[in-house]
Design an enzyme around this catalytic site. Structure first.
Site: not given
Length: 592
Positions: A173-175, A200, A202
């Site tokens: 997720h993200s980073m 997701q 990212t």
């Protein structure tokens, strides 16, 4: 006097700039659809079992931990290692919690229960101590090295098992997704330790806030490696963006670079994902039930029956991801689907010679095959369109070769259909199927349920309408419109001169129906041919429906196809489509 006038002009200019910035910021933070994600719930109390790490590793990374997610009896059973499932590692993002794994982990557990644990997934999650890596990138390299050690630790938990995994799947997720991609840059990392990567929200392209050189250097290292080594990277990667609801990470940043040699990468916006069809904000993307259900369906379809682990076949992996995240034909995934189907049994065969046909099925006692001879239609029409409101996964439309009135075998055209929220539809260009003599629509015997099947033959030019968008600086004062006043079921409106991110428009669709007593549903689909960022609007007609028209990815210079508004309409209604510039959304696009 002159200086006073100049000061007034300066004040007016700054006031205008502040007003425009405020208008743009309002659009970024509030100018999007409401949250349509369903919340995912646990059926039993969630438990996070801490995995004991080697002493040297724990000493080197004292702030980081590794957990195994579980619920109820599953959690109790797996307190005694080793494990027997398929490992998936969740990586949280900036200030993210390892507990964010619970939504996808719980849904996977319920799915495993449905098949009596023939297969099941073990979901692990890394605790990065909620570090703010989007603001300070000094920890990103340390996180990457820790994840490498976690993967090796996870695989040791399956040692000695009959179907022990040799690799893990990663959801970032993200980073966390960027950290996962960074694993490949480590000197001693073996690429085959990861069999699948799903990210997701990212920001792959660039940092949202390049506040320090650690972040910019980390991005440069990761992206340069993936570009320079694209020919040798065979890791199947899927990037899912949240759409316009995610104002923290704009979807344009999440698209993986399109490299000619790296064909195993897909990027998609959640609003375009079949059976999801919603935009998610930056946090809800990890718990959005519609999206997590799609993700878990894909995971189970990726299992190799022989190894009881995720398949190593890159072609199958990409086929599964395309099936669930790009275009769903309203059928269960099959690696090698049967193209030829038997059309036998005690069934009625009913010939249909009209160019437009509707059948309402209700409490059918017999199976019925409706046959459409194509010879005469080919002389007049270019395409055929069929739709059904029965959303089961059975085959429903076939093509017969050299048949007179019925055929024992037919080509299963159901795989070419597309699933939409209220219908499954199929459009065929007749010249692409010169060997077909008949089209066959199958209506099964049903009890207690009602559905409608429609088919129509048409000329492409009668269903394709061009609508040039208004000028950027018309400020919404002028508009352009088209009127659909024929009785078709499907229209393509070509949105000419629309292809830049700084453009933004409002489309208004007004439907008027005559002699309609029951509620009718129409679907308006914005289709962007150069990227997977489609969005759907469902309208109960008659009605007036407003649609936002803006892009995440600009039209490439070599792209000849134009954006389309695909309209799945009712033959009892007239539709008026109006487009005009939205100045506030333009400011929002520029600011974002």
């Amino acid at each position: 006097m002159f200086l006073h006038l100049v000061n007034l002009w300066n004040l007016a200019f700054y006031a205008l700039m502040v007003f425009m910035a405020t208008l743009g910021l309002w659009d970024v933070f509030f100018g999007f659809e409401e949250n349509k994600c369903s919340m995912s719930y646990m059926f039993e109390y969630p438990e996070y079992q801490k995995i004991e790490l080697p002493k040297k590793l724990a000493k080197r990374y004292p702030a980081y931990e590794l957990y195994l997610y579980g619920e109820g009896s599953y959690a109790e059973e797996h307190k005694i290692l080793p494990l027997t499932g398929i490992p998936v590692l969740f990586l949280p993002g900036n200030a993210g919690s390892y507990k964010q794994v619970r939504s996808v982990g719980s849904i996977a557990l319920r799915k495993a229960e449905d098949i009596d644990f023939k297969y099941h997934f073990d979901f692990f999650s890394v605790n990065f101590n909620e570090e703010l890596v989007a603001l300070y990138g000094g920890s990103l390299q340390k996180q990457t090295k820790f994840v490498h050690e976690c993967i090796k630790t996870i695989l040791k938990l399956y040692k000695g098992q009959e179907f022990a995994p040799k690799s893990v799947a990663i959801i970032g997720h993200s980073m966390g997704g960027l950290v996962a991609r960074a694993l490949l840059t480590l000197k001693n990392f073996k690429q085959d330790l990861i069999n699948l990567l799903i990210t997701q929200a990212t920001p792959h392209v660039a940092p949202v806030l390049p506040l320090d050189r650690f972040i910019t250097d980390f991005y440069m290292t990761v992206n340069n490696y993936w570009i320079l080594n694209a020919r040798h990277i065979n890791l199947t990667t899927l990037s899912v963006a949240g759409g316009f609801r995610d104002y923290q990470v704009r979807s344009g940043l999440t698209f993986l670079p399109k490299l000619s040699h790296h064909t195993s990468a897909l990027s998609v916006v959640s609003s375009a994902v079949p059976k999801t069809w919603v935009s998610t904000d930056h946090l809800s993307i990890v718990w959005c039930k519609q999206l997590q259900l799609t993700t878990i369906r894909a995971f189970f379809d990726l299992i190799d029956a022989d190894t009881k682990q995720i398949t190593q076949n890159p072609k199958k992996k990409l086929s599964v991801l395309n099936h669930h995240f790009i275009r769903h034909p309203a059928k269960h995934f099959e690696e090698n689907p049967a193209i030829i189907s038997d059309l036998t049994g005690t069934s009625m065969w009913v010939p249909v010679k009209v160019s437009k046909w509707t059948y309402v099925a209700y409490n059918e006692s017999d199976k019925i095959y409706f046959t459409f001879p194509l010879a005469n239609h080919r002389k007049i029409y270019t395409h055929v369109y069929c739709q059904s409101t029965m959303l089961d996964t059975n085959s429903w439309i076939f093509g017969c070769i050299n048949s007179t009135s019925m055929c024992r075998q037919g080509i299963d055209l159901s795989w070419k259909a597309e699933l939409l929220p209220t219908i499954k539809s199929l459009t065929l260009r007749l010249q692409d199927y010169p060997s077909l003599s008949h089209l066959v629509v199958y209506v099964p015997s049903i009890h207690g349920s009602k559905f409608v099947v429609d088919c129509e033959f048409f000329k492409k030019e009668t269903r394709t309408i061009q609508l040039p968008v208004t000028h950027l600086f018309s400020f919404g004062l002028s508009s352009r419109k088209v009127l659909l006043n024929t009785s078709g079921l499907f229209y393509n409106i070509e949105l000419l001169n629309f292809g830049q991110i700084y453009q933004a428009f409002k489309i208004n669709v007004v439907s008027k129906c005559s002699g309609v007593k029951e509620e009718i549903t129409s679907i308006y689909k914005l289709h962007i041919p150069w990227s997977y960022e489609d969005s759907l609007t469902i309208a109960q007609v008659p009605s007036s429906t407003e649609i936002s028209l803006k892009l995440h990815i600009a039209q490439p210079e070599n792209e000849s196809q134009v954006a389309l508004l695909k309209m799945y309409t009712s033959s009892d209604c007239q539709y008026e489509v109006t487009v005009k510039t939205s100045f506030s959304q333009i400011l929002g696009q520029v600011i974002a």
